[in-house]
Every structure is written in C-alpha cells, then in structure tokens.
Scaffold this motif. Sequence first.
Motif, PDB file in Angstrom:
ATOM      1  N   GLY A  59      17.027  -6.092  -4.432  1.00 32.13           N
ATOM      2  CA  GLY A  59      18.231  -6.026  -3.604  1.00 32.13           C
ATOM      3  C   GLY A  59      17.957  -5.803  -2.128  1.00 32.13           C
ATOM      4  O   GLY A  59      16.905  -6.173  -1.605  1.00 32.13           O
ATOM      5  N   ASP A  60      18.909  -5.136  -1.454  1.00 28.92           N
ATOM      6  CA  ASP A  60      18.859  -4.936  -0.008  1.00 28.92           C
ATOM      7  C   ASP A  60      17.589  -4.268   0.478  1.00 28.92           C
ATOM      8  O   ASP A  60      17.048  -4.610   1.522  1.00 28.92           O
ATOM      9  N   ALA A  61      17.153  -3.263  -0.276  1.00 30.19           N
ATOM     10  CA  ALA A  61      16.040  -2.457   0.215  1.00 30.19           C
ATOM     11  C   ALA A  61      14.679  -3.036  -0.161  1.00 30.19           C
ATOM     12  O   ALA A  61      13.651  -2.488   0.210  1.00 30.19           O
ATOM     13  N   ALA A  62      14.686  -4.158  -0.896  1.00 35.47           N
ATOM     14  CA  ALA A  62      13.410  -4.724  -1.343  1.00 35.47           C
ATOM     15  C   ALA A  62      12.527  -5.118  -0.165  1.00 35.47           C
ATOM     16  O   ALA A  62      11.311  -4.998  -0.208  1.00 35.47           O
ATOM     17  N   GLY A  63      13.183  -5.577   0.919  1.00 38.70           N
ATOM     18  CA  GLY A  63      12.427  -5.986   2.102  1.00 38.70           C
ATOM     19  C   GLY A  63      11.661  -4.825   2.724  1.00 38.70           C
ATOM     20  O   GLY A  63      10.655  -5.017   3.393  1.00 38.70           O
ATOM     21  N   LEU A  64      12.157  -3.611   2.505  1.00 45.66           N
ATOM     22  CA  LEU A  64      11.458  -2.434   3.020  1.00 45.66           C
ATOM     23  C   LEU A  64      10.422  -1.940   2.035  1.00 45.66           C
ATOM     24  O   LEU A  64       9.325  -1.545   2.400  1.00 45.66           O
ATOM     25  N   PHE A  65      10.810  -1.935   0.769  1.00 45.15           N
ATOM     26  CA  PHE A  65       9.995  -1.265  -0.230  1.00 45.15           C
ATOM     27  C   PHE A  65       8.790  -2.083  -0.679  1.00 45.15           C
ATOM     28  O   PHE A  65       7.665  -1.576  -0.734  1.00 45.15           O
ATOM     29  N   LEU A  66       9.010  -3.366  -0.993  1.00 44.23           N
ATOM     30  CA  LEU A  66       7.906  -4.147  -1.571  1.00 44.23           C
ATOM     31  C   LEU A  66       6.712  -4.319  -0.628  1.00 44.23           C
ATOM     32  O   LEU A  66       5.575  -4.133  -1.052  1.00 44.23           O
TER      33      LEU A  66
END
Lengths: 277, 321
Positions: A59-66
């Motif tokens: 979702g939204d935070a995947a760009g930060l987390f992955l």
Amino acid sequence: MSTREKVLWYVAGLAIVIYALFPVGWIVSLSLKSSSDIANGQFLPTDVSWENYSQILVGDAAGLFLPALRNSFGIVLIATFISCILAMFCAYAIARLDFRGKKLILSSALAVAIFPVISIVTPLFNLWRQIGLYDTWPGLIIPYLSLTLPISIWTLSAFFREIPWEMEQAAQVDGATTWQAFRKVIVPLAAPGVFTTAIIAFFIAWNDFAYGISLTSTGAARPVPAALGLFSGASQFESPNGPIAAAAVIVTIPVVVLVLLFQRRIVAGLTNGAVKG
Amino acid sequence: MSTTTVRTEETAAPAPGPKKGRMSDRSKAEQKLGWMLAGPAFVVMLLVTAYPILQAVYYSLFDYRLTDPAKRSFVGLNNYLVILTDEIWWTSFGVTAFITIVTVAVELVLGFALALVMVKALKAIRPILRAAILIPYAVITVVSAFAWQYAFSLDSGFVNSWFDWIPGVTAETDWFGGTFSSLFVICLAEIWKTTPFISLLLLAGLAQVPEVLQEAAKVDGASWWQRMSKVTIPNMKAAIMVALLFRTLDAFRVFDSVFVMTAGANSTETLSFLAYRQTISRVEIGLGSAVSVMLFISVVLICVLFIKGFKVDLSAQRGEK
C-alpha cells in the motif's frame, strides 16, 4: 527436589518467559488491529486485520518500507561479512602467533566498543558530505564496522583460543600436508565460532539507529530502524501506529528466527567474548 | 589459557609469511605475520573512530554552521565555554545520569535474579528460558521503544485501562506529558531490552563459582543469604564489575529510545540526543562537535573511574597473565 519446589521453579520460569515476550506479543497484537481498533484501550484486537501489513507491503507506505528493508539487509550483510573476514585474520593472529602489540589491538577494540556512536556521527556527517559518501551504502557500511569489528575480534579470539592447535601437528605427523591439516582439522573447529560471531555482528548492525538516521537522507540507503523512527513524524495528523507496528514485527522476525535456531551458540559467544574474551 | 599454544620447530610459521630465509629470523617473521593478519582490522578500527574523533576535536574549536560556511571562524575553546555555562547541557547531563543510574541499578538486581532462576531452574525448562531471555536482546531498540511507547500512549495504549486501580493513573493519564513519567517509560524500555545481556554475563559468572565452596558452606550450616553474600557474590565480583561497566557505558549513550519516545520533549533530552540535535538537525557543526567531544570525555571518565575505583582488571578477566 520436592514437588513444591518444582512448581516454584516452573512459576519462576513462566514469569521470565512472560517478562521476555510480553512487549513482543503486544507489538504483534497492535500490528493486527484495524485502524478503528487501535484506540480500543485493550491488549488484543477485537478482530484480526491484515490492513497494516498490506499498507506497508503493497500500500501507501510500501514506497518507504520496502527500500528500507532492502537497504538494511544489504548493508548489514556486507558489513557483517567484511568484519568477519577482518576479525578472523586478526583473531587468528592473536590466538596463534606471538607478536608485540597483541594487547594494544585487544584494548583498542575495547576502546572502540565504548565509543559513543554519536561522537563519531558528527564528524562523519561532515566528512561524508564532502567526499560524497553521505546517503550511500558504503557510507553506512564503513561506520558499521566500528560497531561490529570490536565485538567480532573479542568473540572470535575467545573461540580461537580454545581450539587445540596441537591437533594440526598431529595430523601432519600422520602424513597430512600443512594445508590439509589446516583445512581438515582447524577449519571445522573454527567454523562454529566464526558463524556465531557473524550472527552477533549481524544483530548489532541490524540494531543500529544513530548512524542510520544521521548519515542518510533518502530511501537510497536509509535502513529500517531509521525509516521507522522518522516515519512517526511523517504526519502530525494521523498516528501511523498500526503500520509502524507491522513494520516492527517484520524487522523483528529475522532476528528472532536466528535466536531460536542458534540460541546455544549465541549465549556461548556473548559470554565468552565479554567474560573470557 | 596460554595464548600461544604451539611454536615448535616444524611449524614455526603456519602460513608462508614474508620469508627472510634464516631460521633465526623466525620470531621476526612471526611479528610481521602477526601484524599482517591483525593489522587490517586494527587500521579499519582506527580509521572509523580515531580519525573522526580527532576531526570532532578540530571542528569543536570553530564557530561553524553548515548553512553559513563562509562565516566559519576559529573561536578556540569558546564552544566549550558556551556548553558548560548553558543550562541545556546540565539538564541533559542530569537526565542521562538519571537514566544510567536507575536502569543499571534495576538491571543489576533483576539480571541477577534472572540468572539465579536460570541456574537453578529444572533442566526441562532451561532451554526455553534461554531462548526467551535472548528475545529482548535480539529485538531492535527502536522496536522495543515503539512497543513501550504505544503501550503507554493515549491513542493506542492499554496501560491506562489495565492499571487504573493504581492511584494517579486514569484513562487520561498522559505519560509523555511530563518529564518524570516520560523518563519512567524510557527507563522501562531500556531495562526490558538490556537486562538479558547483564543476566547472561552474570550467569557466566555464576558458573565460575566453585561448587566445592558452596557445598562446604552448606555443610558448615550457612544460610542461603550467607552463602550468597559470603561465597557466591565475592567469587563473581569480576563478572559483576564487567557487566556493570559495560551496561553503564551503554546506558550513558542512550539515544534510540529517547528519539522515538519523546524526541527530547519535556526536558528528556540526553547527551547523545543533544549532540545529534546540534549537529544533524541544527547543522551547528562547531557546537555539535564540542558536545560530541564532551560526551566522549564523559564516557572515558566513567571508564577510568570504574577501572580505578573498582579495580576491574580486564586482562585478569580475560584469563591473561
């Protein structure tokens, strides 16, 4: 031992297990709460929801987390590998050879270990910006060596000292060449120590926060702990507790698996390094 | 255990060192080989620590702000004067000392209790205990800080609803609204996370206490408390000192938990956080470097105090001569 005593020890043991696992259980529970459930004031979610996990993984935070997860794995594995190789040679020399400066090396390792990380961060921040290492993988791998090398040298030299080096000669007397004797006798004896040291070094680098947060500015090199720390401040208007909890659970899984698999060795390595070093 | 086990005629140089040819040069060759093998690690350690700290000392003598590099000027020891006369430094120092003393004291007692249980516990549950106790050690500090923060926070926590029977705790108790309640939660998180380490060291120390002495004391009719204070603790003094020293140094550098839980709000700023804020957030390189150097000096002083004051002999601990 009487039954009463037995029960007492079981109770004490249970208390320790609860003490150790309680906060972990709580963060897992929190990660499974849906956003409407977060503020329910209870330990457990009313309904198990995977919402937080999907938010950080797709979702939204995947760009930060992955990217952060990828950085963490890459940087920590490389740092662990380099420090293990360097520490292996160093500890071999300390355990096996007689040379001046042995004590100096061991005490500087100790001195480096007590260094306040933040005191190194300040000048590195400056230097890295000048030479272009700021916000890059090598820019974190190098400082991570200051975390992993000292403990690796101490732990490994404790292990290496306990290797019966005479066996190598015995093998040679039996007709093995120097190389054969080393490979067939010493390497198998040394391997568990090297492996344990690698795990401990991995833990320490994986745990880093101060370097990660100070020496990176984007997803190019920012490791997970630093990304988590900053994620909380990303928005003042909604509290991202659920996704952070889910991310926290994911970064905890690799270390917990390692602990459960190799607990005996880790305990031996930690205590040998510190007490017998 | 002796450090050099084998050095006989046949295998003087275990690896082909730089050969000078003559056997009489063997010890020279060994010196050289030793440094060739150990040198790289040593050099790397120096490069990543000694060099930066020297640079910090250098920068600390300048008025230097990254946003205004042209104004950089030499100010001598002025930065140190600024710091030492500033209330912020002393508040941070007090907070750091408070966290250090509280956590180390609690951890020592708790860690010792855990070690005693582990030593005495039935064989069947010992592996489970060992695995469980390693988990806090393995969980990263930031995660532990989040877990504790969320447990106590108003918008996601359960602590207020669980402990509202304690006087002063209500559903609206804002733990992160005041200095002492914030520090309380920070200390809890630190204690949970690092007690396992101390208790593993103490466990190793306990294992070194000779069983015979215990038995003898038992035969002589010593009570549990007498055996503990007269036999066990004196015999593991060295292990206790090492554990104390490591934890004190570690606690004094506390950063992650403070960053996550309060970010220094409500006068909970520690020295590490102060150094971070000056340098990285405010890009006051000169002032920040001076704080870093002061922090470094404090840590060295603690170390010296411990070694001199408690006569910790680290080399004796290591089993060296």
